[in-house]
Design an enzyme around this catalytic site. Structure first.
Site, PDB file in Angstrom:
ATOM      1  N   ASP A  57      66.558  11.381  12.115  1.00 29.57           N
ATOM      2  CA  ASP A  57      66.092  12.520  11.331  1.00 29.57           C
ATOM      3  C   ASP A  57      64.653  12.847  11.749  1.00 29.57           C
ATOM      4  O   ASP A  57      63.793  11.962  11.746  1.00 29.57           O
ATOM      5  CB  ASP A  57      66.132  12.146   9.846  1.00 29.57           C
ATOM      6  CG  ASP A  57      65.857  13.326   8.929  1.00 29.57           C
ATOM      7  OD1 ASP A  57      65.097  14.239   9.322  1.00 29.57           O
ATOM      8  OD2 ASP A  57      66.389  13.327   7.805  1.00 29.57           O
ATOM      9  N   LYS A 109      58.597  16.930   7.131  1.00 29.89           N
ATOM     10  CA  LYS A 109      57.521  16.930   6.140  1.00 29.89           C
ATOM     11  C   LYS A 109      56.890  15.560   5.913  1.00 29.89           C
ATOM     12  O   LYS A 109      55.956  15.436   5.126  1.00 29.89           O
ATOM     13  CB  LYS A 109      58.053  17.467   4.807  1.00 29.89           C
ATOM     14  CG  LYS A 109      58.531  18.910   4.882  1.00 29.89           C
ATOM     15  CD  LYS A 109      59.026  19.399   3.531  1.00 29.89           C
ATOM     16  CE  LYS A 109      59.498  20.849   3.603  1.00 29.89           C
ATOM     17  NZ  LYS A 109      59.986  21.331   2.279  1.00 29.89           N
ATOM     18  N   ASP A 139      68.316  15.548  19.862  1.00 31.37           N
ATOM     19  CA  ASP A 139      68.495  16.984  20.060  1.00 31.37           C
ATOM     20  C   ASP A 139      67.284  17.749  19.547  1.00 31.37           C
ATOM     21  O   ASP A 139      67.169  18.953  19.771  1.00 31.37           O
ATOM     22  CB  ASP A 139      69.733  17.464  19.305  1.00 31.37           C
ATOM     23  CG  ASP A 139      69.586  17.211  17.808  1.00 31.37           C
ATOM     24  OD1 ASP A 139      69.555  16.031  17.417  1.00 31.37           O
ATOM     25  OD2 ASP A 139      69.477  18.183  17.039  1.00 31.37           O
ATOM     26  N   THR A 166      76.771   9.279  21.437  1.00 26.87           N
ATOM     27  CA  THR A 166      77.072   9.108  20.020  1.00 26.87           C
ATOM     28  C   THR A 166      77.853  10.321  19.499  1.00 26.87           C
ATOM     29  O   THR A 166      77.963  11.352  20.168  1.00 26.87           O
ATOM     30  CB  THR A 166      75.785   8.966  19.193  1.00 26.87           C
ATOM     31  OG1 THR A 166      75.100  10.226  19.173  1.00 26.87           O
ATOM     32  CG2 THR A 166      74.866   7.896  19.770  1.00 26.87           C
ATOM     33  N   TYR A 215      76.932  12.350  17.105  1.00 28.92           N
ATOM     34  CA  TYR A 215      76.037  13.494  16.954  1.00 28.92           C
ATOM     35  C   TYR A 215      75.643  14.080  18.304  1.00 28.92           C
ATOM     36  O   TYR A 215      75.497  15.297  18.448  1.00 28.92           O
ATOM     37  CB  TYR A 215      74.790  13.093  16.161  1.00 28.92           C
ATOM     38  CG  TYR A 215      75.072  12.909  14.700  1.00 28.92           C
ATOM     39  CD1 TYR A 215      75.369  13.998  13.894  1.00 28.92           C
ATOM     40  CD2 TYR A 215      75.068  11.645  14.119  1.00 28.92           C
ATOM     41  CE1 TYR A 215      75.649  13.848  12.547  1.00 28.92           C
ATOM     42  CE2 TYR A 215      75.350  11.477  12.777  1.00 28.92           C
ATOM     43  CZ  TYR A 215      75.637  12.583  11.994  1.00 28.92           C
ATOM     44  OH  TYR A 215      75.921  12.416  10.667  1.00 28.92           O
ATOM     45  N   GLU A 216      75.470  13.235  19.300  1.00 29.27           N
ATOM     46  CA  GLU A 216      75.130  13.736  20.629  1.00 29.27           C
ATOM     47  C   GLU A 216      76.239  14.640  21.158  1.00 29.27           C
ATOM     48  O   GLU A 216      75.978  15.741  21.661  1.00 29.27           O
ATOM     49  CB  GLU A 216      74.905  12.570  21.587  1.00 29.27           C
ATOM     50  CG  GLU A 216      74.569  13.007  23.001  1.00 29.27           C
ATOM     51  CD  GLU A 216      74.184  11.856  23.900  1.00 29.27           C
ATOM     52  OE1 GLU A 216      73.853  12.106  25.069  1.00 29.27           O
ATOM     53  OE2 GLU A 216      74.199  10.700  23.428  1.00 29.27           O
TER      54      GLU A 216
END
Length: 204
Positions: free
Chosen positions: A56, A60, A90, A136, A138-139
């Site tokens: 992540d 912030k 990414d 992965t 997400y990749e």
């Protein structure tokens, strides 16, 4: 070589452990713990490499980024001298932030690219095969959506405290946040469905 994966979500650990068991992989283990406590589980210089894969960006909360000085200090306690941290993401924001951390702390950068697969011919002699052969969930998903994969490998050997890059002089967080595209998670949709949803989301 032994591999250890750390995560807090039990369902994902279960899936990984099931895969390891089904494929008779004997050199992998899983640790369910919050990353903030990671240094409590390893002896000094017990770890050779650390992989930060699709973390992540924590727009912030600079101290929550896994490549922040807060975490580098934890990694230093367990990494061998000369041990390498690999960042694969990414997020251009997280990539540029990590580069800035390396620069202000004079950390040795081994490899850096904003487009791992687009520059693979150049990079192949410089990186181990797992950098581009192991992908992965997400990749794979983000590549199907057209995002470039950033990769950075660096050594965290450093005397004294690590420091955060000054904003905006050393890292323009507002600028890099503005260039991030939408990150839409589509679960188990097909690649074509993901592309269609993404185009709908950006109004094309």
């Amino acid at each position: 070589m032994r591999l250890l994966s750390g995560y807090i979500k039990g369902a994902r650990l279960w899936k990984g452990a099931k895969y390891v068991e089904s494929n008779h992989i004997s050199n992998a283990a899983f640790l369910r713990a919050r990353i903030e406590f990671i240094s409590a589980f390893f002896a000094p210089e017990e770890v050779s490499q650390i992989w930060l894969t699709f973390s992540d960006p924590q727009y912030k909360s600079p101290n929550s980024r896994l490549s922040s000085p807060v975490f580098l200090n934890k990694y230093r306690g367990m990494l061998k001298r000369g041990g390498v941290v690999h960042l694969k993401t990414d997020s251009r924001f997280l990539y540029e932030y990590t580069k800035a951390v390396c620069e202000v702390n004079s950390l040795k950068v081994l490899v850096q690219t904003e487009d791992l697969y687009g520059e693979l011919d150049r990079l192949r002699p410089l990186v181990d095969a797992e950098v581009y052969e192991v992908s992965t969930f997400y990749e794979t998903m983000f590549r199907e959506q057209g995002y470039k994969i950033n990769y950075l490998a660096f050594v965290i050997d450093h005397e004294g405290e690590y420091r955060q890059p000054m904003v905006p002089q050393e890292f323009d967080s507002d600028y890099w946040r503005s260039v991030e595209g939408p990150r839409l998670l589509f679960g188990h949709d097909s690649a074509e469905t993901r592309r269609r949803k993404l185009l709908d989301a950006v109004g094309q």
